[in-house]
Design an enzyme around this catalytic site. Sequence first.
Site, PDB file in Angstrom:
ATOM      1  N   ASP A 149       0.838  -1.200   0.000  1.00  0.00           N
ATOM      2  CA  ASP A 149       0.000   0.000   0.000  1.00  0.00           C
ATOM      3  C   ASP A 149       0.877   1.254   0.000  1.00  0.00           C
ATOM      4  O   ASP A 149       1.590   1.521   0.971  1.00  0.00           O
ATOM      5  CB  ASP A 149      -0.890  -0.027   1.251  1.00  0.00           C
ATOM      6  N   ASP A 150       0.846   2.013  -1.090  1.00  0.00           N
ATOM      7  CA  ASP A 150       1.637   3.241  -1.228  1.00  0.00           C
ATOM      8  C   ASP A 150       3.134   2.974  -1.323  1.00  0.00           C
ATOM      9  O   ASP A 150       3.939   3.848  -0.993  1.00  0.00           O
ATOM     10  CB  ASP A 150       1.386   4.212  -0.065  1.00  0.00           C
TER      11      ASP A 150
ATOM     12  N   CYS B 195      -5.679   4.208  -4.063  1.00  0.00           N
ATOM     13  CA  CYS B 195      -5.845   2.802  -3.716  1.00  0.00           C
ATOM     14  C   CYS B 195      -7.121   2.146  -4.225  1.00  0.00           C
ATOM     15  O   CYS B 195      -7.069   1.139  -4.929  1.00  0.00           O
ATOM     16  CB  CYS B 195      -5.728   2.627  -2.206  1.00  0.00           C
TER      17      CYS B 195
ATOM     18  N   ARG C 116      -7.554  -1.039  -6.820  1.00  0.00           N
ATOM     19  CA  ARG C 116      -7.985  -2.345  -6.331  1.00  0.00           C
ATOM     20  C   ARG C 116      -9.232  -2.833  -7.066  1.00  0.00           C
ATOM     21  O   ARG C 116      -9.422  -4.040  -7.254  1.00  0.00           O
ATOM     22  CB  ARG C 116      -8.210  -2.280  -4.821  1.00  0.00           C
TER      23      ARG C 116
ATOM     24  N   LYS D 145      -6.230  -4.835   3.720  1.00  0.00           N
ATOM     25  CA  LYS D 145      -7.017  -3.671   3.304  1.00  0.00           C
ATOM     26  C   LYS D 145      -8.008  -4.042   2.210  1.00  0.00           C
ATOM     27  O   LYS D 145      -7.643  -4.625   1.196  1.00  0.00           O
ATOM     28  CB  LYS D 145      -6.069  -2.580   2.811  1.00  0.00           C
TER      29      LYS D 145
ATOM     30  N   HIS E   1     -11.254  -1.670   1.278  1.00  0.00           N
ATOM     31  CA  HIS E   1     -11.482  -0.330   0.715  1.00  0.00           C
ATOM     32  C   HIS E   1     -12.335  -0.364  -0.558  1.00  0.00           C
ATOM     33  O   HIS E   1     -12.194   0.501  -1.427  1.00  0.00           O
ATOM     34  CB  HIS E   1     -10.136   0.354   0.434  1.00  0.00           C
TER      35      HIS E   1
ATOM     36  N   HIS F 190       1.545   2.268   4.124  1.00  0.00           N
ATOM     37  CA  HIS F 190       0.615   3.392   4.268  1.00  0.00           C
ATOM     38  C   HIS F 190       0.769   4.023   5.652  1.00  0.00           C
ATOM     39  O   HIS F 190       0.989   3.334   6.638  1.00  0.00           O
ATOM     40  CB  HIS F 190      -0.810   2.872   4.082  1.00  0.00           C
TER      41      HIS F 190
ATOM     42  N   ASP G 291      -0.149  -0.561  -5.075  1.00  0.00           N
ATOM     43  CA  ASP G 291      -1.408  -0.065  -5.621  1.00  0.00           C
ATOM     44  C   ASP G 291      -1.303   1.307  -6.276  1.00  0.00           C
ATOM     45  O   ASP G 291      -2.216   1.722  -6.995  1.00  0.00           O
ATOM     46  CB  ASP G 291      -2.497  -0.056  -4.549  1.00  0.00           C
ATOM     47  N   ASN G 292      -0.222   2.026  -6.041  1.00  0.00           N
ATOM     48  CA  ASN G 292      -0.023   3.344  -6.658  1.00  0.00           C
ATOM     49  C   ASN G 292       1.371   3.819  -6.280  1.00  0.00           C
ATOM     50  O   ASN G 292       2.128   3.114  -5.598  1.00  0.00           O
ATOM     51  CB  ASN G 292      -1.082   4.356  -6.208  1.00  0.00           C
TER      52      ASN G 292
ATOM     53  N   LYS H  55       1.635   9.804  -5.461  1.00  0.00           N
ATOM     54  CA  LYS H  55       0.253   9.362  -5.273  1.00  0.00           C
ATOM     55  C   LYS H  55      -0.727  10.529  -5.393  1.00  0.00           C
ATOM     56  O   LYS H  55      -0.442  11.635  -4.948  1.00  0.00           O
ATOM     57  CB  LYS H  55       0.108   8.707  -3.896  1.00  0.00           C
TER      58      LYS H  55
END
Length: 564
Positions: A53-54, A91, A95, A153, A155, A245, A351-352, A405
Amino acid sequence: MINTPNTHSPLKNLLHKWSYAVAINLLVSASSYAMDSTPPQTKRPNVLLIVADDLGMFDIGAYGSEIKTPNINQLANQGVTFTDFHTSATCSPTRSMLLTGVDSHTAGLGNMIEHIAPNQQDQRGYEGHLSDRAVSIATLLQDEGYGTYMAGKWHLGMMPEMLPVNKGFDESFALLQGGGSYFNDMRGLISFVPDALYRHNEKAVTELPEDFYATEFYTDFIIENIKKNEEEKPFFAYLAFTAPHWPLQVKDEHIDLYKGRYDEGYEALLNERLSSAIDLGILPEGTTEAPWPTHVQPWTQLNSEQKATQAKAMEIYAALVERMDFHLGRVITYLRDSNQLDNTLIVFMSDNGADGSDRSKLKGNDTWLPETWDLSFENMGKAGSYVYPGAAWAQTSVGPHRMYKEFLSQGGIKSPLIISSPTQDKNGLRQNSFTTVKDITPTILEFTGIKHPGNHYKEQSIAPIEGESLLAHLSEEPISDSEKIMGWELFGQKAIRKGDWKLLWLSSKPGWLVKPENADQWGLFNLNNDPSETNNLAKKNPEKFDEMLSLWKQYASDNAVILP
């Protein structure tokens, strides 16, 4: 080093509280894994999908980072490293595409639910959760007899019908929103959702074990569910780490893993990473850094207190990434020790791009309630702290690419991707072809021999899959597709990519994003020659500009884009 975990694991304690079967102790050891030459499995192949994540592209050793990621590096050595893989800029849109193989608007996440504009509210493509127009890869594999497990996660929707257990996962332990404390205090990130909302399948989790640590717990959950059914079913396991994250938090014993490592500052680290990436062949010779965001102060202009705080934030970030790699290694080691590794497709991605926002400037629903956190220097990285990397360190994470991001420039949407498959011809390959997150679902389907239902699923109309399988990219021969197209729209930003060409419109989302240079106008870039998107060719190439603009308008029409 892969150590034997505590036999009183957080998951075991939690399952005991819920009167579930006693969890099986995990006995895992080894510093990293290696592919075994064990006999082929007779059952259908497994899939392990791991999402950070991130995580920036250049935060991994295999892409040039100094951070210790031996297990991810070994995945790259045994598999294929992709150098031109694209996601969305945040995110949940990413996803949604990852799990369906269709555009984020088709999947219901044209925008994050937290940032839906008034004119997007309740509109098609902006539902803020997975829509019925797409079917998840978990559902398709579950229909074919796979054991499907998810931890971490989510989301992608908070209502009961939107939970992982109702989107194809047999067993899930999910953090519903974008992030939260890594410890058992269950703090959320913002005033919009002040508490971390967890669900075990459909059951609301009101209390976590005292020794809960998110990265470890999610890993325990995945391993234990794979082990529970390993003799009965092939598995699809989705391990969705929240690391790295914010808020950046690690256990006390890991706070000082990188103490002093970043005292020379972010400019020095970026130069070091670029040099390393060039040496590895990730970047071509002559690659230079993108212009630094104008709001970033040079390291030499910071006072001693600012330098200490900045350096410590990056130390904690690095420790968080290293510990994520450690726990990822536990899963791979378990698969090796149980003779399943050589029958398992492993996909690792982020994810990014890395996050560079200044959390102290959040407003409205994004307010992060600073009075509820201990923001002291001494508490940085510990439970109750709220540390974020910021724009300068984010630039070191995205390397030569522009911004980070939340922006549709390359720094926001270009991410790491590593795939390791037991069917590939040769290990340690590198693919430089343009690939996207929509390609992951069709890759998994081809690997498992499962056909996508096309336009209908159980008498309901759905969107056909848009991505393309990447299994052919695991061969020794490089693959290039100059005609491949992908479009984006997010926060009023617009982009379209075809081959090496990209058309980009950046804008500022009111409230808390900085305004990037040359915003609010179209820019045309040839990414092969200009990966930093600094040379706008719109006026020099009017025919190409018109072609790309026409492609974006077609994308916007096909996906019912609503600009905020």
